[in-house]
Motif scaffolding. Structure first.
Motif, PDB file in Angstrom:
ATOM      1  N   UNK A 108       9.813  -9.889  -9.025  1.00 10.25           N
ATOM      2  CA  UNK A 108      11.105 -10.544  -9.177  1.00 10.25           C
ATOM      3  C   UNK A 108      11.441 -11.451  -7.996  1.00 10.25           C
ATOM      4  N   UNK A 109      10.725 -11.314  -6.893  1.00  8.02           N
ATOM      5  CA  UNK A 109      11.038 -12.077  -5.692  1.00  8.02           C
ATOM      6  C   UNK A 109      10.373 -13.449  -5.716  1.00  8.02           C
ATOM      7  N   UNK A 110      11.015 -14.405  -5.061  1.00  9.70           N
ATOM      8  CA  UNK A 110      10.430 -15.733  -4.904  1.00  9.70           C
ATOM      9  C   UNK A 110       9.362 -15.659  -3.815  1.00  9.70           C
ATOM     10  N   UNK A 111       8.496 -16.655  -3.721  1.00  7.70           N
ATOM     11  CA  UNK A 111       7.488 -16.638  -2.656  1.00  7.70           C
ATOM     12  C   UNK A 111       8.103 -16.535  -1.251  1.00  7.70           C
ATOM     13  N   UNK A 112       9.197 -17.238  -1.001  1.00 10.74           N
ATOM     14  CA  UNK A 112       9.838 -17.173   0.321  1.00 10.74           C
ATOM     15  C   UNK A 112      10.433 -15.790   0.572  1.00 10.74           C
ATOM     16  N   UNK A 113      10.982 -15.159  -0.457  1.00 10.34           N
ATOM     17  CA  UNK A 113      11.520 -13.812  -0.291  1.00 10.34           C
ATOM     18  C   UNK A 113      10.402 -12.817   0.013  1.00 10.34           C
ATOM     19  N   UNK A 170       1.548   6.444  -9.543  1.00 13.62           N
ATOM     20  CA  UNK A 170       1.515   5.315 -10.480  1.00 13.62           C
ATOM     21  C   UNK A 170       2.925   4.829 -10.804  1.00 13.62           C
ATOM     22  N   UNK A 171       3.852   5.751 -10.941  1.00 19.42           N
ATOM     23  CA  UNK A 171       5.240   5.389 -11.221  1.00 19.42           C
ATOM     24  C   UNK A 171       5.829   4.566 -10.079  1.00 19.42           C
ATOM     25  N   UNK A 172       5.595   5.003  -8.852  1.00 15.54           N
ATOM     26  CA  UNK A 172       6.098   4.272  -7.692  1.00 15.54           C
ATOM     27  C   UNK A 172       5.437   2.905  -7.600  1.00 15.54           C
ATOM     28  N   UNK A 173       4.130   2.830  -7.825  1.00 16.93           N
ATOM     29  CA  UNK A 173       3.429   1.547  -7.786  1.00 16.93           C
ATOM     30  C   UNK A 173       3.995   0.574  -8.812  1.00 16.93           C
ATOM     31  N   UNK A 174       4.277   1.069 -10.022  1.00 23.53           N
ATOM     32  CA  UNK A 174       4.846   0.208 -11.057  1.00 23.53           C
ATOM     33  C   UNK A 174       6.222  -0.305 -10.648  1.00 23.53           C
ATOM     34  N   UNK A 175       7.017   0.550 -10.048  1.00 21.44           N
ATOM     35  CA  UNK A 175       8.356   0.146  -9.617  1.00 21.44           C
ATOM     36  C   UNK A 175       8.273  -0.912  -8.515  1.00 21.44           C
ATOM     37  N   UNK A 176       7.389  -0.689  -7.551  1.00 20.62           N
ATOM     38  CA  UNK A 176       7.223  -1.657  -6.465  1.00 20.62           C
ATOM     39  C   UNK A 176       6.707  -2.978  -7.018  1.00 20.62           C
ATOM     40  N   UNK A 177       5.745  -2.902  -7.922  1.00 24.02           N
ATOM     41  CA  UNK A 177       5.194  -4.111  -8.548  1.00 24.02           C
ATOM     42  C   UNK A 177       6.296  -4.889  -9.275  1.00 24.02           C
ATOM     43  N   UNK A 178       7.146  -4.170  -9.984  1.00 25.75           N
ATOM     44  CA  UNK A 178       8.262  -4.796 -10.695  1.00 25.75           C
ATOM     45  C   UNK A 178       9.213  -5.481  -9.714  1.00 25.75           C
ATOM     46  N   UNK A 205      11.373   2.454  -3.057  1.00 22.41           N
ATOM     47  CA  UNK A 205       9.919   2.365  -3.173  1.00 22.41           C
ATOM     48  C   UNK A 205       9.344   1.198  -2.397  1.00 22.41           C
ATOM     49  N   UNK A 206      10.102   0.121  -2.248  1.00 23.13           N
ATOM     50  CA  UNK A 206       9.615  -1.058  -1.519  1.00 23.13           C
ATOM     51  C   UNK A 206       9.249  -0.709  -0.091  1.00 23.13           C
ATOM     52  N   UNK A 207       9.939   0.251   0.487  1.00 25.34           N
ATOM     53  CA  UNK A 207       9.706   0.567   1.890  1.00 25.34           C
ATOM     54  C   UNK A 207       8.715   1.698   2.095  1.00 25.34           C
ATOM     55  N   UNK A 208       8.104   2.152   1.040  1.00 24.15           N
ATOM     56  CA  UNK A 208       7.081   3.187   1.156  1.00 24.15           C
ATOM     57  C   UNK A 208       5.701   2.603   1.406  1.00 24.15           C
ATOM     58  N   UNK A 216       0.852  -1.173   0.000  1.00 23.61           N
ATOM     59  CA  UNK A 216       0.000   0.000   0.000  1.00 23.61           C
ATOM     60  C   UNK A 216       0.889   1.224   0.000  1.00 23.61           C
ATOM     61  N   UNK A 217       0.496   2.217  -0.698  1.00 24.23           N
ATOM     62  CA  UNK A 217       1.240   3.462  -0.741  1.00 24.23           C
ATOM     63  C   UNK A 217       0.288   4.551  -0.288  1.00 24.23           C
ATOM     64  N   UNK A 218       0.702   5.276   0.740  1.00 24.65           N
ATOM     65  CA  UNK A 218      -0.126   6.360   1.253  1.00 24.65           C
ATOM     66  C   UNK A 218      -0.266   7.450   0.192  1.00 24.65           C
ATOM     67  N   UNK A 219      -1.341   8.187   0.230  1.00 19.60           N
ATOM     68  CA  UNK A 219      -1.567   9.251  -0.739  1.00 19.60           C
ATOM     69  C   UNK A 219      -0.839  10.523  -0.321  1.00 19.60           C
TER      70      UNK A 219
END
Length: 189
Positions: free
Chosen positions: A131-136, A119-127, A185-188, A107-110
Motif C-alpha cells: 500500500x505504500x508509495x516508493x518514497x514511503x 505466514x499470517x504475519x508475513x501476509x499482513x506485512x506484505x499487504x 507487524x511492520x516493526x517485527x 525479514x521476520x525472525x523465526x
C-alpha cells in the motif's frame, strides 16, 4: 552518535592523515550497507558493485567531498541513490522522482511458535508494504531499519528535515489507519 558513525569518522580522519589501510577498512565496513541499499533500489549486482567502486574512487581522489566527518554514511547513501536515479533517468529518459521503485524487503525472525502464525504475519506485512508509495517505503527503510536520524534521512532523500518528519508521520498514520490490527507487524522485520 552511533558506533558506525563514530567508526567511520575515525577511519576518515586516519585516511586524511595518510593511513591507506583506514580507507580500505572504511570501504569494507560500508560495502554491505551500500550493497543492501542498492538491492532494495532494485539495481543489478554488477551495477551495484560498479557504483560502490566509483563512489569510493571519487572519495579517494577528492576527499574534500566530505565536508563534515559525521556525514560519511549519509554521503555514501546519497551517492548510491543519486547514481541509481541518474542511471534510471538515462535508461528511461524520465525526470520524475517516482522512477525510484524502492523495494522494501522485510525479514521476520523465526520466533513464532508455528508456521501458520509466521505466514499470517508475513501476509499482513506484505499487504501493508504494497500500500505504500516508493518514497514511503524508502523513508521507512532508512528511518527504522537503518535507524537513521531525520537529518540523515532528509539529506539522503533530498528534502528538508521537517519534510522527512512529515513523510514518516504521514506514512505511519496511513499504516495505522489502513491496517490497525496489523500495524505492529511492520516493526517485527
Amino acid at each position: 552518535m552511533n558506533d558506525c558513525t563514530e567508526e567511520n569518522r575515525l577511519l576518515w580522519l586516519s585516511f586524511l592523515k595518510g593511513d591507506q589501510d583506514a580507507f580500505s577498512t572504511l570501504y569494507k565496513n560500508n560495502y554491505r550497507m551500500l550493497y543492501a541499499y542498492g538491492r532494495r533500489l532494485q539495481m543489478e549486482e554488477n551495477q551495484i558493485r560498479d557504483i560502490i567502486h566509483d563512489i569510493f574512487l571519487k572519495l579517494y581522489a577528492k576527499p574534500d567531498l566530505i565536508k563534515n566527518v559525521t556525514t560519511i554514511r549519509p554521503f555514501l547513501l546519497v551517492s548510491m541513490r543519486n547514481a541509481f536515479i541518474n542511471w534510471k533517468k538515462k535508461m528511461q529518459r524520465q525526470t520524475d522522482m517516482d522512477v525510484l521503485d524502492f523495494d522494501l524487503h522485510y525479514t521476520v525472525e523465526n520466533e513464532f511458535w508455528d508456521k501458520e502464525q509466521l505466514m499470517d504475519v508475513k501476509k499482513k506485512v506484505e499487504h501493508i508494504v504494497q500500500q505504500l508509495t516508493p518514497r514511503q517505503k524508502e523513508i521507512i527503510y532508512l528511518r527504522f531499519l537503518y535507524e537513521m536520524s531525520y537529518e540523515e534521512v532528509a539529506q539522503i532523500m533530498g528534502m528538508s528535515e521537517q519534510a522527512a518528519r512529515n513523510l514518516v508521520y504521514r506514512t505511519m498514520d496511513r499504516i495505522r489507519k489502513d491496517n490497525l490490527q496489523a500495524a505492529f507487524a511492520l516493526f517485527l522485520f
